[in-house]
Design a protein around this motif. Structure first.
Motif, mmCIF file in Angstrom:
data_model
loop_
_atom_site.group_PDB
_atom_site.id
_atom_site.type_symbol
_atom_site.label_atom_id
_atom_site.label_comp_id
_atom_site.label_asym_id
_atom_site.label_seq_id
_atom_site.Cartn_x
_atom_site.Cartn_y
_atom_site.Cartn_z
ATOM 1 N N LEU A 23 0.832 -1.210 0.000
ATOM 2 C CA LEU A 23 0.000 0.000 0.000
ATOM 3 C C LEU A 23 0.862 1.253 0.000
ATOM 4 O O LEU A 23 0.549 2.236 -0.682
ATOM 5 C CB LEU A 23 -0.932 0.001 1.220
ATOM 6 N N MET A 24 1.960 1.218 0.761
ATOM 7 C CA MET A 24 2.861 2.382 0.772
ATOM 8 C C MET A 24 3.358 2.678 -0.635
ATOM 9 O O MET A 24 3.333 3.831 -1.086
ATOM 10 C CB MET A 24 4.061 2.125 1.696
ATOM 11 N N ASP A 25 3.810 1.624 -1.329
ATOM 12 C CA ASP A 25 4.330 1.812 -2.689
ATOM 13 C C ASP A 25 3.251 2.404 -3.598
ATOM 14 O O ASP A 25 3.495 3.333 -4.366
ATOM 15 C CB ASP A 25 4.821 0.481 -3.271
ATOM 16 N N SER A 26 2.039 1.832 -3.476
ATOM 17 C CA SER A 26 0.950 2.263 -4.339
ATOM 18 C C SER A 26 0.498 3.686 -3.998
ATOM 19 O O SER A 26 0.283 4.515 -4.892
ATOM 20 C CB SER A 26 -0.208 1.279 -4.197
ATOM 21 N N LEU B 183 -4.092 7.660 -2.314
ATOM 22 C CA LEU B 183 -5.126 6.803 -1.741
ATOM 23 C C LEU B 183 -6.349 6.810 -2.653
ATOM 24 O O LEU B 183 -6.913 7.867 -2.929
ATOM 25 C CB LEU B 183 -5.495 7.312 -0.337
ATOM 26 N N GLN B 184 -6.747 5.647 -3.121
ATOM 27 C CA GLN B 184 -7.864 5.551 -4.063
ATOM 28 C C GLN B 184 -9.214 5.353 -3.378
ATOM 29 O O GLN B 184 -10.246 5.703 -3.936
ATOM 30 C CB GLN B 184 -7.633 4.380 -5.039
ATOM 31 N N VAL B 185 -9.187 4.752 -2.197
ATOM 32 C CA VAL B 185 -10.437 4.492 -1.462
ATOM 33 C C VAL B 185 -10.267 5.032 -0.038
ATOM 34 O O VAL B 185 -9.372 4.588 0.682
ATOM 35 C CB VAL B 185 -10.744 2.974 -1.411
ATOM 36 N N HIS C 290 -4.599 -0.985 7.429
ATOM 37 C CA HIS C 290 -3.385 -1.031 6.607
ATOM 38 C C HIS C 290 -3.137 0.306 5.911
ATOM 39 O O HIS C 290 -2.005 0.766 5.821
ATOM 40 C CB HIS C 290 -3.490 -2.170 5.592
ATOM 41 N N ARG C 291 -4.222 0.921 5.440
ATOM 42 C CA ARG C 291 -4.073 2.229 4.782
ATOM 43 C C ARG C 291 -3.615 3.270 5.797
ATOM 44 O O ARG C 291 -2.768 4.121 5.495
ATOM 45 C CB ARG C 291 -5.412 2.648 4.153
ATOM 46 N N ARG D 148 -7.456 10.619 3.744
ATOM 47 C CA ARG D 148 -8.814 10.853 3.254
ATOM 48 C C ARG D 148 -9.773 9.866 3.909
ATOM 49 O O ARG D 148 -9.526 8.657 3.905
ATOM 50 C CB ARG D 148 -8.849 10.691 1.744
ATOM 51 N N CYS D 149 -10.858 10.407 4.457
ATOM 52 C CA CYS D 149 -11.783 9.580 5.242
ATOM 53 C C CYS D 149 -13.214 9.756 4.740
ATOM 54 O O CYS D 149 -13.615 10.847 4.339
ATOM 55 C CB CYS D 149 -11.768 10.024 6.702
ATOM 56 N N LYS D 150 -13.965 8.665 4.827
ATOM 57 C CA LYS D 150 -15.410 8.738 4.603
ATOM 58 C C LYS D 150 -16.026 8.778 5.999
ATOM 59 O O LYS D 150 -15.996 7.778 6.727
ATOM 60 C CB LYS D 150 -15.879 7.501 3.842
#
Ligand code: ADP
Length: 123
Positions: free
Chosen positions: A64-67, A73-75, A93-94, A107-109
């Protein structure tokens, strides 16, 4: 066929910030209709009551760090707000990936909840 000209308030665009928007609905309406809001929150403003009882998979965190470093952050992670306090129970994990990357916010929902909702999550 009708034609529409969209006039944008050029001086005002900055107030349309990425910090706050609701899902699909016009900006700002999420909090009024009780729907979830997408907010960029400081990591240290999110309480994680179950953190010590759950452990993350280090390989997942690294991936996830790499991505996130590459594409962001996509989601957003799900966060519960009760009386102005933010609680995170998932997205572990995010969250850790952001911590390790040294990112100040995530980013949070955000959904509003009651103390009863909170108790339910803590059960
Ligand atoms: P978490 O504990 O954060 O939920 P998971 O490994 O179970 O971790 O799931 C990772 C989630 O992160 C997936 O839902 C995936 O869609 C989401 N995600 C958001 N941004 C990214 C990204 N940049 N790269 C990979 N996955 C991402």
């Amino acid at each position: 066929m009708a034609r529409f000209v969209l006039r944008l308030p050029t001086g005002n665009l900055r107030s349309f910030s990425v910090h706050s928007s609701s899902n699909g609905a016009p900006p700002g309406s999420g909090s009024q209709n009780g729907g979830p809001m997408i907010l960029e929150l400081p990591l240290d403003k999110i309480r994680r009551p179950l953190m010590r009882t759950r452990s993350n998979d280090p390989n997942k965190v690294q991936e996830l760090m790499d991505s996130i470093r590459q594409i962001g952050l996509q989601v957003p992670i799900d966060v519960l707000e009760v009386d102005g306090v933010y609680y995170g129970f998932s997205g572990c994990h995010r969250y850790e990936a952001h911590q390790r990357l040294g990112l100040p916010t995530i980013r949070c929902k955000v959904r509003r909840g009651t103390k009863e909702t909170l108790r339910h999550h803590l059960r």
